[in-house]
Each structure stands twice: as structure tokens, then as C-alpha cells.
Scaffold this motif. Sequence first.
Motif, PDB file in Angstrom:
ATOM      1  N   ASP A 148     -45.255 -11.429  10.960  1.00 31.46           N
ATOM      2  CA  ASP A 148     -44.666 -11.283   9.624  1.00 31.46           C
ATOM      3  C   ASP A 148     -44.550 -12.678   9.010  1.00 31.46           C
ATOM      4  OD1 ASP A 148     -43.227 -10.870   7.335  1.00 31.46           O
ATOM      5  OD2 ASP A 148     -41.686  -9.625   8.274  1.00 31.46           O
ATOM      6  N   PHE A 149     -45.496 -13.020   8.127  1.00 31.52           N
ATOM      7  CA  PHE A 149     -45.507 -14.357   7.550  1.00 31.52           C
ATOM      8  C   PHE A 149     -44.496 -14.535   6.436  1.00 31.52           C
ATOM      9  CE2 PHE A 149     -48.523 -18.022   7.948  1.00 31.52           C
ATOM     10  CZ  PHE A 149     -48.668 -17.905   9.318  1.00 31.52           C
ATOM     11  N   GLY A 150     -43.831 -13.451   6.064  1.00 30.60           N
ATOM     12  CA  GLY A 150     -42.775 -13.590   5.078  1.00 30.60           C
ATOM     13  C   GLY A 150     -41.713 -14.582   5.517  1.00 30.60           C
ATOM     14  N   ALA A 151     -41.556 -14.740   6.843  1.00 23.57           N
ATOM     15  CA  ALA A 151     -40.552 -15.671   7.366  1.00 23.57           C
ATOM     16  C   ALA A 151     -40.817 -17.096   6.907  1.00 23.57           C
ATOM     17  CB  ALA A 151     -40.537 -15.613   8.889  1.00 23.57           C
ATOM     18  N   PHE A 152     -42.079 -17.474   6.760  1.00 23.66           N
ATOM     19  CA  PHE A 152     -42.405 -18.857   6.406  1.00 23.66           C
ATOM     20  C   PHE A 152     -42.246 -19.138   4.912  1.00 23.66           C
ATOM     21  CE2 PHE A 152     -44.832 -17.967  10.323  1.00 23.66           C
ATOM     22  CZ  PHE A 152     -44.220 -18.911  11.147  1.00 23.66           C
ATOM     23  N   TYR A 153     -41.964 -18.096   4.154  1.00 23.47           N
ATOM     24  CA  TYR A 153     -41.672 -18.280   2.727  1.00 23.47           C
ATOM     25  C   TYR A 153     -40.177 -18.171   2.455  1.00 23.47           C
ATOM     26  CZ  TYR A 153     -46.706 -17.741   2.155  1.00 23.47           C
ATOM     27  OH  TYR A 153     -48.071 -17.903   2.244  1.00 23.47           O
ATOM     28  N   SER A 154     -39.391 -18.048   3.494  1.00 24.44           N
ATOM     29  CA  SER A 154     -37.940 -17.924   3.350  1.00 24.44           C
ATOM     30  C   SER A 154     -37.279 -19.220   3.804  1.00 24.44           C
ATOM     31  CB  SER A 154     -37.412 -16.764   4.203  1.00 24.44           C
ATOM     32  OG  SER A 154     -37.441 -17.104   5.576  1.00 24.44           O
ATOM     33  N   PRO A 155     -36.057 -19.492   3.353  1.00 26.67           N
ATOM     34  CA  PRO A 155     -35.376 -20.731   3.754  1.00 26.67           C
ATOM     35  C   PRO A 155     -34.717 -20.646   5.125  1.00 26.67           C
ATOM     36  CG  PRO A 155     -34.004 -19.502   2.219  1.00 26.67           C
ATOM     37  CD  PRO A 155     -35.300 -18.744   2.340  1.00 26.67           C
ATOM     38  N   GLY A 156     -34.711 -19.465   5.739  1.00 25.48           N
ATOM     39  CA  GLY A 156     -33.992 -19.291   6.995  1.00 25.48           C
ATOM     40  C   GLY A 156     -34.727 -19.897   8.176  1.00 25.48           C
ATOM     41  N   GLU A 157     -34.165 -20.925   8.785  1.00 27.59           N
ATOM     42  CA  GLU A 157     -34.827 -21.589   9.908  1.00 27.59           C
ATOM     43  C   GLU A 157     -34.952 -20.661  11.109  1.00 27.59           C
ATOM     44  OE1 GLU A 157     -34.361 -25.523  12.802  1.00 27.59           O
ATOM     45  OE2 GLU A 157     -33.039 -25.249  11.071  1.00 27.59           O
ATOM     46  N   ALA A 158     -33.946 -19.834  11.352  1.00 22.96           N
ATOM     47  CA  ALA A 158     -33.997 -18.946  12.512  1.00 22.96           C
ATOM     48  C   ALA A 158     -35.157 -17.968  12.393  1.00 22.96           C
ATOM     49  CB  ALA A 158     -32.674 -18.184  12.644  1.00 22.96           C
ATOM     50  N   GLU A 159     -35.371 -17.413  11.189  1.00 22.50           N
ATOM     51  CA  GLU A 159     -36.481 -16.488  10.977  1.00 22.50           C
ATOM     52  C   GLU A 159     -37.821 -17.200  11.184  1.00 22.50           C
ATOM     53  OE1 GLU A 159     -32.971 -14.960   8.729  1.00 22.50           O
ATOM     54  OE2 GLU A 159     -33.958 -16.893   8.970  1.00 22.50           O
ATOM     55  N   GLN A 160     -37.924 -18.437  10.692  1.00 21.16           N
ATOM     56  CA  GLN A 160     -39.166 -19.183  10.848  1.00 21.16           C
ATOM     57  C   GLN A 160     -39.439 -19.486  12.318  1.00 21.16           C
ATOM     58  OE1 GLN A 160     -39.631 -22.573   8.280  1.00 21.16           O
ATOM     59  NE2 GLN A 160     -38.808 -21.524   6.496  1.00 21.16           N
ATOM     60  N   ARG A 161     -38.408 -19.881  13.051  1.00 24.28           N
ATOM     61  CA  ARG A 161     -38.585 -20.187  14.474  1.00 24.28           C
ATOM     62  C   ARG A 161     -38.997 -18.947  15.268  1.00 24.28           C
ATOM     63  NH1 ARG A 161     -39.262 -25.536  15.646  1.00 24.28           N
ATOM     64  NH2 ARG A 161     -37.865 -26.790  14.352  1.00 24.28           N
ATOM     65  N   LYS A 162     -38.433 -17.800  14.899  1.00 22.23           N
ATOM     66  CA  LYS A 162     -38.784 -16.553  15.587  1.00 22.23           C
ATOM     67  C   LYS A 162     -40.259 -16.210  15.352  1.00 22.23           C
ATOM     68  CE  LYS A 162     -37.435 -11.658  15.917  1.00 22.23           C
ATOM     69  NZ  LYS A 162     -38.738 -11.077  15.536  1.00 22.23           N
ATOM     70  N   ALA A 163     -40.693 -16.302  14.092  1.00 25.11           N
ATOM     71  CA  ALA A 163     -42.094 -16.003  13.784  1.00 25.11           C
ATOM     72  C   ALA A 163     -43.019 -17.015  14.444  1.00 25.11           C
ATOM     73  CB  ALA A 163     -42.300 -15.997  12.268  1.00 25.11           C
ATOM     74  N   ALA A 164     -42.610 -18.284  14.489  1.00 25.56           N
ATOM     75  CA  ALA A 164     -43.429 -19.319  15.115  1.00 25.56           C
ATOM     76  C   ALA A 164     -43.562 -19.062  16.613  1.00 25.56           C
ATOM     77  CB  ALA A 164     -42.821 -20.694  14.861  1.00 25.56           C
ATOM     78  N   ALA A 165     -42.509 -18.570  17.250  1.00 25.60           N
ATOM     79  CA  ALA A 165     -42.578 -18.248  18.680  1.00 25.60           C
ATOM     80  C   ALA A 165     -43.546 -17.096  18.923  1.00 25.60           C
ATOM     81  CB  ALA A 165     -41.183 -17.896  19.199  1.00 25.60           C
ATOM     82  N   GLU A 166     -43.563 -16.112  18.032  1.00 23.24           N
ATOM     83  CA  GLU A 166     -44.509 -15.007  18.154  1.00 23.24           C
ATOM     84  C   GLU A 166     -45.941 -15.500  17.976  1.00 23.24           C
ATOM     85  OE1 GLU A 166     -43.279 -12.174  15.266  1.00 23.24           O
ATOM     86  OE2 GLU A 166     -41.433 -11.622  16.305  1.00 23.24           O
TER      87      GLU A 166
END
Length: 342
Positions: A31-49
Motif C-alpha cells: 500500500d503505497f498510500g503510506a508514503f504520501y502520508s506524514p505518519g512515520e509509523a505507517e511509512q516504516r510499516k510499508a517499508a518493512a513489507e
Amino acid sequence: MSAPTTAFQVRKGIHEREVRALEPSEVPVIDFGAFYSPGEAEQRKAAAELRKACIEKGYFYIANHQFPEAVVDRAYAAMQRFFALPVEQKMKCHYLDSPNHRGYVPVKGINADHSLKGEDESEAIEMAHDLPADDPDLLKGVRFYGPNNWPTEPPDFRWALGTYFDCQLELGRTICRAFELALDLEAGFFTSRFTKPLSRLRVCYYPPQREDFDIANIGIGAHTDYECFTTVWQNGVPGLQMLTPDGQWQLLPPIPGTFAVNLGDLMQLWTNDLFMSTAHRVINLSGVDRYSLVQFFGLNHDVAVEGPLPGCAGPGNPWRYKPTTVGGHVEEMVAQTYHYSG
């Protein structure tokens, strides 16, 4: 040690005909929507996936990527009209008539699998940054910078595919940022080197093939891509196959609203085999025409790959490759695949 573009040819199963069709649920979709959001936790989760998919599969799909659907639709319509033209018309913008590798690649125009003496059964037209003839890098002799070799027909091709290319550059920058997070790199490691990237768009047409095909003459032969990563849009017709680390071919399903992303050689070099470049091929046995939009992403031409990324080597795990540059590696490999050298 040989670069992975040589090593891939001896990977287990590289010339096997048997393939297993995957269900959409078996494909790693990020879900690349995480990288367009300001939430670091969401970005880190998507990056781990993303990291997990790169280590285990060598490819992944991206959804919620913010890429305009209308841009894809216009590009798809224009490319269908181009490939429907008489071959004599298409040959007027042949890539060998361009000094910087731009233009039409006819059937049997390339041999992607360097380990077999065959010719690929597909058509394509290639483009990149549409730069002026006095671009300083072109004047220095850098092959992949300069003007595109646009067809005159259909009249909207240049606008439709040029817009697609430009929008893909923005997506590519976001994917670079995702890789920075996935590899625990400092912010900007890739994106600061992505100001004039070597990025090529390959607009592809794959006619149907017979079931008794010759493995040396398929839509595009087994190969790895040369750059850092590649995005692939598919028109809903299956044909893209990825080779697993244990030597099994998998037929990837087109999933509406996604792009497939596979890893290239430069990512393998930089990560010291933590992320392996993805061996893949296309065989269209669907009985109908298959189209795809394939964009390759490197960094700027002169970026040096002089050693492994932080955390990708250490005692007992030395760097396995010789230093190179982004442009040097890509130009060498393209020369081997297309009908010219040097």
C-alpha cells in the motif's frame, strides 16, 4: 566476480518451460498510500513489507500509488494506435537511426537472453528524457541523454506517452524514498541522486504465441533489468513471468490499479545480493494481444557504485562486485542486448 547480468544466465531453471500461475492473493502488494502520508509509523510499516518482498521475492506490486488513471488510459490508447500502423510507417522512427537509443524496435530487434542465440518476438518503442540536441550531457557523448525519436503517427502519441514518462518520474522518486526507508539509509541517499536520472520507457506490444514455442524465441527472453528498479503496467493480459530463487517460473496476474515493480542489477550490486535482481521473461499464450508500459529507473548517469550500502557487507560478507557507475553499467548492458555495440 561477474556482474549479476552474467550470473543470472546460470540461475537454476532459467530456460525451463513449466510455469505456475499465481493467484492475486499470492502476490506481495504494498500500500503505497503510506508514503504520501506524514505518519512515520505507517511509512516504516510499508517499508518493512517492501524489504521483505525484495528479500524473498525480488518483486512486489504497488497500490494506492497516486498515479493518474487518465494518464494511463491515454498512453494505452495511443500505443495501440501506434502498433497497429504498417511496419513501414513504424520503421521511420527506428532506434538505430537515433544517436541516443530512442525509437521503434521491431520484431526480432533484440535478444534479451544473452545465453541463447534467439530473437525476441515482440515490438517496442523506447523513449526517455526529451532533452534538446545541445544538452551538455549529450554533447559529452552520454548515449541516454538527448531528444526522443518520436513517431509522427498517431498525432497524440508524443503528448500521451511523454506525459506518462514524466508522471512515472515522480512515482520513481517516491519509490526511491521507499527504498531509503527499507534499507535504513539516510534520507535523500537515492533521491538526491535522482535529479536527472537514467530512466527509459519501453512501450511494448506482445502478439500471441503458439503453445509449441521455441524458448529462444519468445516475447522477451529471460533477463534481468540493468538499473535499480522497474515499474510495469499491464493491460490485463497475463504474460509476465518471474523466476523464484529456487528456480521456479511464476506467471504474475495483472491486478487492476497496480504497477508491478522488479529489482535491477544496480540494486543487487549496491546491496551486495541482499536484494537480488529479478530474472523475468514474457510469453504471451493468452490468444490475444498483450501491451505493457515498462519504465526503468536508474539514478543520475555519473553516480558511482563503489561499494555496498551501509549494513550490506561486513566481516565474513565482503562486497562481491567491482566498482562501476550507473551510466557505465547500463550502457554496457544495453549494447549487448540491442543490435549495436560500444
